[in-house]
Every structure is written in structure tokens, then in C-alpha cells.
Design an enzyme around this catalytic site. Structure first.
Site, short mmCIF file in Angstrom:
data_model
loop_
_atom_site.label_atom_id
_atom_site.label_comp_id
_atom_site.label_asym_id
_atom_site.label_seq_id
_atom_site.Cartn_x
_atom_site.Cartn_y
_atom_site.Cartn_z
N ARG B 88 11.06 20.95 10.33
CA ARG B 88 10.29 21.41 11.27
C ARG B 88 10.61 20.93 12.51
O ARG B 88 9.98 21.68 13.77
CB ARG B 88 9.01 20.58 11.12
CG ARG B 88 7.95 21.36 9.66
CD ARG B 88 6.93 20.50 9.65
NE ARG B 88 7.34 19.42 8.49
CZ ARG B 88 6.66 18.64 7.59
NH1 ARG B 88 5.30 19.01 7.24
NH2 ARG B 88 7.07 17.74 6.87
N LYS B 197 12.46 12.76 -7.57
CA LYS B 197 11.27 12.03 -8.14
C LYS B 197 10.59 11.38 -6.90
O LYS B 197 11.26 11.35 -5.60
CB LYS B 197 11.67 10.92 -8.74
CG LYS B 197 12.18 9.66 -8.16
CD LYS B 197 12.80 8.54 -9.29
CE LYS B 197 12.98 7.28 -8.68
NZ LYS B 197 12.00 6.47 -8.13
N HIS B 227 18.32 9.91 -10.00
CA HIS B 227 19.62 9.47 -9.54
C HIS B 227 20.25 8.46 -10.54
O HIS B 227 21.59 8.59 -10.74
CB HIS B 227 19.84 9.13 -8.17
CG HIS B 227 19.38 7.79 -8.02
ND1 HIS B 227 18.15 7.60 -7.67
CD2 HIS B 227 20.08 6.50 -7.97
CE1 HIS B 227 17.99 6.23 -7.52
NE2 HIS B 227 19.17 5.74 -7.74
N GLU B 265 16.33 -6.27 -8.74
CA GLU B 265 16.87 -6.02 -7.42
C GLU B 265 16.57 -7.63 -6.81
O GLU B 265 15.49 -7.96 -6.94
CB GLU B 265 16.01 -4.92 -6.78
CG GLU B 265 16.12 -3.66 -7.34
CD GLU B 265 15.26 -2.39 -6.62
OE1 GLU B 265 15.84 -1.79 -5.54
OE2 GLU B 265 14.38 -2.59 -7.18
N ASP B 284 7.46 3.37 -9.80
CA ASP B 284 8.95 3.55 -8.94
C ASP B 284 10.09 3.36 -9.75
O ASP B 284 11.12 4.17 -9.99
CB ASP B 284 9.03 2.59 -7.92
CG ASP B 284 10.06 3.01 -7.09
OD1 ASP B 284 10.55 4.22 -6.80
OD2 ASP B 284 10.84 1.91 -6.48
N HIS B 289 13.30 5.41 -14.28
CA HIS B 289 14.37 4.79 -14.70
C HIS B 289 14.76 3.99 -16.00
O HIS B 289 15.33 4.27 -16.90
CB HIS B 289 15.17 3.69 -13.52
CG HIS B 289 15.17 4.64 -12.14
ND1 HIS B 289 15.44 5.76 -11.87
CD2 HIS B 289 15.19 3.74 -10.93
CE1 HIS B 289 15.56 6.01 -10.72
NE2 HIS B 289 15.24 4.68 -9.85
N LYS B 389 11.30 -6.66 -7.82
CA LYS B 389 11.78 -6.71 -6.73
C LYS B 389 12.13 -8.41 -6.47
O LYS B 389 11.34 -8.95 -6.80
CB LYS B 389 11.42 -6.11 -5.57
CG LYS B 389 11.50 -4.58 -5.44
CD LYS B 389 10.94 -3.73 -4.30
CE LYS B 389 11.67 -2.50 -4.22
NZ LYS B 389 12.78 -2.27 -4.18
#
Lengths: 391, 538
Positions: B88, B197, B227, B265, B284, B289, B389
Site C-alpha cells: 500500500r 499461519k 515454518h 522459549e 500460537d 507446531h 514463554k
């Protein structure tokens, strides 16, 4: 474990031996006793719990380097230090003084590096520098199996001219998984030596890797990429001529080693599943032969060209194909940094591409040869065709 | 039964053989380039144009364009290739190239950048300004693509890569359809679309999205990218399971006690607070995954490695996962949110103090769940999945815990040997570890567990490509094996939906419930300890 050049710099242990049995026993004792393993780990600080980190030998392969002199052996070692991973044990063997008394002397060294794991573990690799004189140097097959680590593949890097009639080489091949040579370094025109080695290795079930063949990967990529092109692809099974030009140095008639250009022909013939109908014959430096692809004759030529480059080096590869009134002319050339492909049909350019591909260094070639391990998807069929082309 | 051709005397084998005798039979030749066989690159894509939507966005700059550059630099893209950036913002071909070059400096896998290769690549980049909801923009794009086909020779092959927020997918898909850009041409020009995703926010939205996409593109044209499936070690799971004889016979409820899959993570939301507030660990990580890893571990051997056979088997697993009811969610699923804590000797803030995060947020940053698969292979074997996390370290792995030996043979007075364990480490330190019992040297018969450890780094010196490189190349080659199919996405949401519904209907959760730098809430441990098990220490 990955031991790169910089990481390999820590010498943790060294010794000398005056017999194969002594060298074997010294190394075996070193790894079997906790006390001596601690000696190897001694340069590493104990961890927070006061425990001395472990040293372990890498489990990659045995590498046996047979070099004609100390200088070549050191050169080979230098290539080794830049590898992404190192053999578990490397024997550098320099046969000397063939007419002298039989002697054996070995310098044993263990280099270790702390692994990136974070627990202080060191991964180690062993180097054995062996001087073998007299009869001992002519019976390498008597020492290599004993000094090789059990259950690891063994690669023999014959950094030397090959004598396929040697009984010792024949015996040696029975005990190794792969022999690495440089066909372009062989004496005379080279092709008969390589052909005889192929025969010898077939008998022993040993795979052959040739630096000259590995080095041509960028040529093969370039030719294959041309036949990916929609305009060029239909001509793949309509080839009528394959011509390789090679450097004859300063004299067209002087015999040049033509192993490299012959590999190009062997590769193309093997991929096309073509049958050799006329092995290559030499007429004053120009070699001619023919193959047959499903009833269509393909003329083969190796043509010498006066050139300042190293004698025997391929200068260009030319492929001609004819189909439904169209004549494809494809040529491939290479320089230090790239390969260049150019194709035209009836004189009209249809494809031109430069592929960035540096000429591989010795260390890169060695790395590729080591990485081939037990599976090489290309060499066996090329070597088979090569032997048929040489006749 | 009469079936033969006239003149062949009927269709019996004998008649056909006699009729054909003496005729020259030309063997059918594969269309593949035989010169590629055995080379470093066995296949290269057809000439093509990649059209990148969201080209000025983070994903395009961080992942997609660096992946395309590396593919180009590795001679994995055809000479007749073009990249059209669609966005854009006001930009020109030149400014777009400059921006992408600057991003490459930060995000390229291999540095320094090869300027010659980048120049070649940059020459193939153009920019088309347009709005996702403006039909004229798509018409302009179509004209631009036709011009590239004519000048470069890309043959009408187009890959539309949607690196945009998911909310834009439907209107882009509609726009492409209205402009006829989805139509595969009779001359062989293919059209494919890559969607990133999340594929929906729940089952309903996923079904709607699939329906929108399906109105324009056939399923075989759609490449939904996760991925994780492009990671080398994830792809190796299939090789490990089906390329080795020794593991498959024991890959069974008779020998396996349970399976743990962890995606841990140590980082927080890293400036993506607004995104994470709407997503959470369940959507997520677990929905895609973790469930993808579960399917690869639990699937039956496919008949072939083609995309449909592979994905059929994965869908079967997802459909066999026992669905939780809103009543049983609390018993099988634990959610958590991190409070302030310490990681790597550094004090870090709690989730609710992160930028763009609601101070009373109920978004989960940790989820652990226990699933069962109701089929003959896995009945009674729990699968424990966790993701979080701000856990103490970054680690992704699959741990297969085998059962105890049936008899205490060696230490009648002491412990039995620890049961065997097989660990597939996905990141970092990719590899496979097998834990087994060995005798402690000495006069007694003490038994201790020891590790047999395979590390990718020590076995191969070849550098792994980035997952995006693998997946984009596969999409260009038309290989959808590592992409998620519509029914697979919906089957995964069907597992996750009851969990979300239960949380929405339940009481306000007591969050935060774990300190940053710890392994999650106590309830996650209890999920296993009440069954006499525990999470593997990572």
C-alpha cells in the site's frame, strides 16, 4: 563434534612409538584408563561441582594419507585443519628410502577442543605421523588395518601417483572403504591408470573418489541448468556431438593427462544412459570415440588447444544437438569464479547464464570427499562409463 | 468379454502380445532432466514470478526475501525469475530494492552479502502499489505480470505469497479471484498461493477462511505454511521413523509408556504484545507446531511420500485424538502466565508489564496438555504437550519414554534400570539421544543409564537451510508435503476449540501463576506426577 582450524590448536597429548604394536597399545591404553583420559582433559578447568570434564574421541572416520614426502603430508594436514569436522584418527604415512632397512617411527598427537555444548566436554582427534622405510614402506597394508579404529569407515587419500599393479595397493584396498586420488596427477595420459584402478577397486569393493571429478561439479551444474530451459530441454535426447577442448600446454603433440575432459564425456554418457560403441582413440592428441543413445550415434572428441594453463585442464565443453531442423549449439566455459553457459538454436541465442561457482580449494574438495561418506550418487556410474570409454 | 482394439484380435493377453510382436516399443521417457540426477540440486523450479503481498512488512523483510535471496545465490531459482512486491505504501522499484537490501544486512543467514548475486536478484524485483480491497490494483498487477511473462519468459507461473496479517487474507484472495489471477493457463502456467499461519482463530473462522480460499483456488493450489515443518530435524522425524527398520516395531503402545513434546522459549513477547494478547500459547504454538509434531510422531507409515498420502496419515492422527469436553479441560489442560522473574542472571518483567499488554490480561503464555489418541497403535499412551514463554531455556524436543523392563533381573534388592528413552532434539543442538542401561564397571552388577548421542553438527558439516528456504522452494516446485491441508487445519482446531470454550466459560484464572525463568505453573507438573510421571529435565 566440529573441530575447526582454530579450535584444533590445543595439543593435549603426544608420544612416540617405534612399532605398530607400540603405537596401537599406547593409544588404546590412553582411552581405556580414566587416569590417562584425565591427562587429556587436564587443560580444562573443573566445572562448578569440581568434576573434571570428559574428553572423548570423535566418531567420524579413519583417514589414511599416503604422501610422497614430508612437504605433501604437511600440506594435507593443513587442508585438514580447515575442515568443518575432522576424522577421529588420521595416519600420515610417508614411505621413505625404499632400498633402506625396514624401520617404523611414529609421532602420536592428540588435539582436543572444548565442544560448544557447555558442559566442558572436549572432542579429540588423533594424528599419527608415520615414517616407514624400506620394506615397511612397501607394506602399508600390514600397518593400516592395525592402526585404524574399529567400526569406523576408512578413507585412503592416496596423495601420490597410483601404481595399479602394486600388490600392496591391492591389499590395502581390501581394508579401506574409499580411496581418494587425483586423476589429473597421474602419469602419462592418466586415463589408463584410472581405468586400472577402477578395475582394482571393483574387485575389492572399494569406492573411488577423484578430486578431478569432484572438482567438475560446477561444470555439471552449468550443463544441467541449460537443459532446464524450456527452449533447450527438447534437445537433450537429440545430441549428436560432444566435444571437450583441453589445454595442451605449449605442444599439441606432447602427451597430456586427459582424465579431466574424459570425465565430462563419461558423465554425459552415463546420465544419458548411452552405450559406448567406440572407445576413445588418440590421434596426435585428439581423442575420438562414440556412444549410442537409443540408436542415435553421438560423436565424442577431446581436442587439444595450445594454452598457457595447466596441461590437461578442460577449457570448454561443446554440445551439438539436432532436432526437427533445429541445431542447438551449447558451450560451457569456466573461470576462477564462475561458469558461463551459452546456447543458440540455428545461430540465434536462446540462453546465456553465468553461474557463480568458485573453483574449489583443496580443503573444500577434501571436505566434499569426506562428506560423501558411504553414499556417492554420481561417481560409480561415471567411473563405469569412464572405464568403457578408455577401453 | 470383448475389449480389444479392432485388428488386435480381441483383448486377451495372448492376442495383444502377438499383435505387438515385432513392433518397436519406445520406452516412456521421464520429463525430468536426467543431467540433474545425482547433482547437488536435483530439481529447479519452472520459470516463475513470486508476488509478495505485505512486502513492506516484518515477515517479508525478516524471512521471505532473505530466503529468496539465498535461493537465488545458491542457483536454486531459475534464471527466468521475478519478484513482484505488492503493497500500500508509496514506493518505487528502486526504493523497494534499497529497503530490502538494508533488511538483508540484518536478516541474511550467510554474511557478508554477495553483492554480485544481490545485484542480479535486485534486478528482478519490481514494486506495484495497490490496496488489497481495490479491484483496479489487481487489474494493474495482472497487467504487470503479463508484461513480465512477455519480457522475462516466466510462462505464466505465479506464486502469490500472502505475508500479511491474517485479517487481509480473504480480501486478497477475493481480489486475485476477481482479476482472474487464479486461473491456470492452458499453456501450463501454474498459479499457487502461500498463506501464513494463523489459519483462523478457531474452528469456525478456519472453516470460513478455507471456504473463502476454496471459492477461488483449488486445494492443490493452496500452500499453508507452518515454518516448523521446514526445519531440518522435523523433516528428519519421517526419515528416522520410516528410513530405519529398528524403531518402527517398538513404536507402539506395547513398548511406549508416554510421549512428551516441548516447545520452550526463554524470550518473552519481544514487542509483539498486541499480537500475543489476541493469540496466546494455545493458538500460537499448540494448535499448529505442537500438534504438527504430534502427528509426525504418531502417524502410520504413508504408502508413498507424496503430499496427499502424507497428509492423509496426519489427518487420521488428528481425527483420532480424543476430544476434550468443557468438563474435562481443567483435568487435562493447564494454562499459565509468567510474572516477573530472572532469566540468565537478568531480571525480567512479568507478562502484564510488557508493552501493549493489558494490565489485567488473561492471555496464557504457557500451556500444557494431556492428550490421548484412540487408535490401535496408541490407545492408553498419553501424549503430554507443553509450550511456554519465559521458561529457563530455549528447547524444542520430543521425548519418547519406553516402558520398564518386565523383570528386576539385575538388582533384586535395588532399583530397576531406568526405562529407555529416545529424545529427538529439534532445537538447539539438533540431534537424537538414546538412553539405555549399562553395567557399571566393577565386580557388582550395578546398572546405570548411559546416553548414545547423535548430534547433527558432528555428523554432517553441511549447513542446514532456513525453514523458509526449504518451504518456498517446495512451493515453487509444487511439492505440498510440508504444507498443511485444509482438513488438517480444521481437525487441529477441533481439538483446540473445546479448550478455548472452557476457558471462556470458566471463572477468572489466577494469573500470573509462574515466575519468569521457571518451568511453568505447579499444576503443569501435577498433570504428570498424579500419574507417576514427570516432565523431562531440559
Amino acid at each position: 563434534m566440529n573441530l575447526s582450524a582454530a579450535e584444533l590448536s590445543t595439543l593435549r597429548w603426544k608420544s612416540t612409538a617405534h612399532s605398530v604394536a607400540e603405537a596401537d597399545a599406547l593409544l588404546a591404553r590412553l582411552w581405556s584408563s580414566t587416569e590417562s583420559r584425565q591427562q587429556i582433559s587436564a587443560n580444562t578447568s573443573p566445572d562448578d561441582n569440581g568434576a573434571t570434564p570428559l574428553a572423548v574421541r570423535t566418531g567420524v572416520m579413519n583417514l589414511v594419507v599416503v604422501a610422497p614426502g614430508e612437504e605433501r603430508a604437511v600440506g594435507a594436514a593443513s587442508s585438514l585443519t580447515s575442515l568443518p569436522r575432522n576424522p577421529s584418527r588420521t595416519l600420515f604415512i610417508v614411505p621413505r628410502d625404499p632400498e633402506g632397512p625396514p624401520t617404523f617411527q611414529a609421532r602420536l598427537e592428540i588435539f582436543c577442543a572444548v565442544t560448544p555444548r557447555g558442559d566442558g566436554t572436549s572432542a579429540c582427534t588423533e594424528l599419527l605421523w608415520i615414517d616407514a622405510s624400506g620394506e615397511a614402506g612397501r607394506h602399508l597394508s600390514s600397518m593400516v588395518p592395525q592402526l585404524s579404529l574399529h567400526d569406523l569407515p576408512t578413507l585412503l587419500w592416496w596423495d601420490h601417483t597410483v601404481d595399479p599393479t602394486s600388490r600392496d595397493l591391492k591389499e590395502l584396498l581390501r581394508g579401506v572403504d574409499r580411496i581418494l586420488i587425483n586423476g589429473a596427477d597421474q602419469q602419462g595420459v592418466g586415463v589408463e591408470v584410472v581405468r586400472d584402478l577402477i578395475t582394482l577397486s571393483n574387485a575389492s569393493g572399494t569406492a573411488i573418489s577423484d578430486f578431478s571429478l569432484i572438482r567438475q561439479a560446477r561444470w555439471r551444474d552449468a550443463v544441467a541448468s541449460a537443459f532446464d530451459e524450456p527452449e533447450v530441454a527438447p534437445y537433450l535426447h537429440a545430441i549428436t556431438k560432444i566435444r571437450a577442448t583441453y589445454s595442451a600446454g605449449s605442444s599439441i603433440t606432447a602427451p597430456a593427462n586427459v582424465v579431466k575432459p574424459t570425465y565430462h564425456l563419461a558423465w554425459l554418457a552415463s546420465r544419458l544412459n548411452a552405450r559406448v560403441t567406440a572407445p576413445l582413440e588418440n590421434h596426435a592428441g585428439t581423442w575420438s570415440g562414440a556412444i549410442d543413445e537409443e540408436g542415435r550415434r553421438i560423436a565424442l572428441t577431446l581436442e587439444p588447444v595450445l594454452d598457457a594453463g595447466r596441461s590437461g585442464t578442460t577449457l570448454a565443453l561443446h554440445i551439438t544437438a539436432e532436432r526437427r531442423g533445429g541445431v542447438l549449439e551449447l558451450s560451457v566455459r569456466a573461470d576462477g569464479a564462475s561458469t558461463h553457459v551459452r546456447a543458440s538454436i540455428n545461430g540465434t541465442p536462446v540462453h546465456e547464464r553465468t553461474l557463480r561457482a568458485k573453483r574449489a580449494t583443496d580443503a573444500e574438495l577434501l571436505s566434499q570427499a569426506l562428506e560423501l561418506g558411504e553414499v556417492d550418487p554420481l561417481s560409480p556410474s561415471i567411473l563405469r562409463t569412464f572405464a568403457q570409454l578408455v577401453g | 468379454m470383448k475389449s480389444g482394439k479392432a485388428g488386435e484380435g480381441g483383448g486377451t493377453i495372448r492376442n495383444l502380445r502377438i499383435a505387438r510382436a515385432g513392433k518397436k516399443v519406445t520406452p516412456k521417457r521421464s520429463k525430468a532432466n536426467p543431467l540433474r540426477s545425482g547433482l547437488r540440486i536435483e530439481r529447479v523450479p519452472d520459470p516463475n514470478v513470486v508476488v509478495l503481498f505485505g512486502a513492506t512488512g516484518d515477515l517479508a523483510h525478516r524471512k521471505v526475501v532473505p530466503a529468496l535471496y539465498h535461493l537465488w545465490a545458491g542457483d536454486l531459482l531459475p534464471e527466468k525469475f521475478a519478484l513482484v512486491c505488492f503493497g500500500r505504501r508509496d514506493a518505487t522499484d528502486a526504493t523497494m530494492r534499497t529497503d530490502l537490501r538494508a533488511s538483508l544486512e540484518k536478516h541474511a543467514r550467510v554474511k557478508p552479502i554477495d553483492e554480485a548475486r544481490w545485484s542480479e536478484c535486485a534486478a528482478r524485483i519490481s514494486y506495484v502499489k495497490g490496496a488489497f480491497d481495490d479491484p483496479e490494483s489487481y487489474a494493474a498487477l495482472s497487467r504487470h505480470l503479463d508484461a513480465i511473462d512477455a519480457s522475462v519468459g516466466t510462462g505464466g507461473n505465479r506464486l502469490f505469497y500472502l505475508a500479511t496479517p491474517a485479517s487481509s487474507f480473504p480480501e486478497i484472495i477475493r481480489g486475485l479471484g476477481a482479476a482472474g489471477l487464479d486461473h491456470e493457463t492452458g499453456e501450463g502456467g501454474w498459479r499457487r498461493v502461500v498463506i501464513e499461519k494463523p489459519f483462523g482463530r478457531d474452528l469456525d473462522s478456519a472453516v470460513k477462511l478455507n471456504r473463502e480460499v476454496g471459492k477461488v483456488f483449488r486445494e492443490s493450489q493452496v500452500y499453508r505454511i507452518d515454518h516448523y515443518l521446514g526445519k531440518e530435524t522435523v523433516r528428519n522425524i519421517l526419515i528416522f521413523r520410516f528410513g530405519n527398520l529398528i524403531f518402527e516395531p517398538i513404536w507402539h503402545r506395547r513398548y511406549i509408556d508416554h510421549i512428551q513434546i516441548t516447545v520452550a522459549e526463554s524470550i518473552g513477547v519481544e514487542g509483539r504484545g498486541a499480537f500475543y494478547e489476541e493469540t496466546g500459547a494455545l493458538r500460537d504454538i499448540l494448535q499448529n507446531h505442537l500438534l504438527q509434531l504430534l502427528t509426525l510422531v504418531a502417524m502410520e507409515p504413508p504408502a508413498t511420500l507424496d503430499a496427499e498420502a502424507l497428509r492423509d496419515e496426519k489427518v487420521k492422527v488428528l481425527r483420532a485424538v480424543r476430544l476434550l469436553s468443557t468438563d474435562t479441560v481443567d483435568e487435562h489442560v493447564v494454562r499459565g502466565q509468567y510474572g516477573p522473574g530472572w532469566i540468565g542472571a537478568t531480571e525480567v518483567a512479568g507478562y502484564r508489564s510488557e508493552p501493549e499488554v493489558d494490565a489485567a490480561s488473561e492471555t496464557e503464555t504457557f500451556v500444557a496438555a494431556r492428550f490421548e489418541i484412540d487408535d490401535w497403535r496408541w490407545a492408553g499412551v498419553p501424549f503430554y504437550l507443553r509450550a511456554g514463554k519465559r521458561l529457563p531455556k530455549r528447547a524444542t524436543e520430543i521425548a519418547i519414554q519406553f516402558k520398564d523392563v518386565p523383570q528386576r533381573l539385575f538388582s533384586p534388592t535395588g532399583d530397576t534400570p531406568e526405562p529407555n528413552m529416545l529424545v529427538i532434539r529439534i532445537q538447539p543442538d539438533e540431534g537424537i539421544l538414546m538412553r539405555f542401561a549399562a553395567k557399571v564397571p566393577g565386580l557388582g552388577t550395578d546398572v546405570r543409564p548411559v546416553n548414545m548421542d547423535f548430534a547433527y553438527g558432528s555428523a554432517f558439516s553441511v549447513e542446514s537451510p532456513d525453514a523458509y528456504e526449504t518451504l518456498i522452494l517446495d512451493a515453487l516446485l509444487g511439492d505440498a508435503s510440508l504444507f498443511t491441508r485444509a482438513d488438517e487445519v480444521e481437525a487441529a482446531w477441533r481439538i483446540v476449540d473445546p479448550i478455548m470454550e472452557s476457558w471462556l466459560a470458566g471463572a477468572e484464572p489466577a494469573l500470573p501463576n509462574y515466575a519468569a525463568g521457571t518451568w511453568g505453573p505447579d499444576a503443569a507438573d501435577a498433570l504428570l506426577t498424579r500419574e507417576g510421571r514427570r516432565w523431562r529435565r531440559l
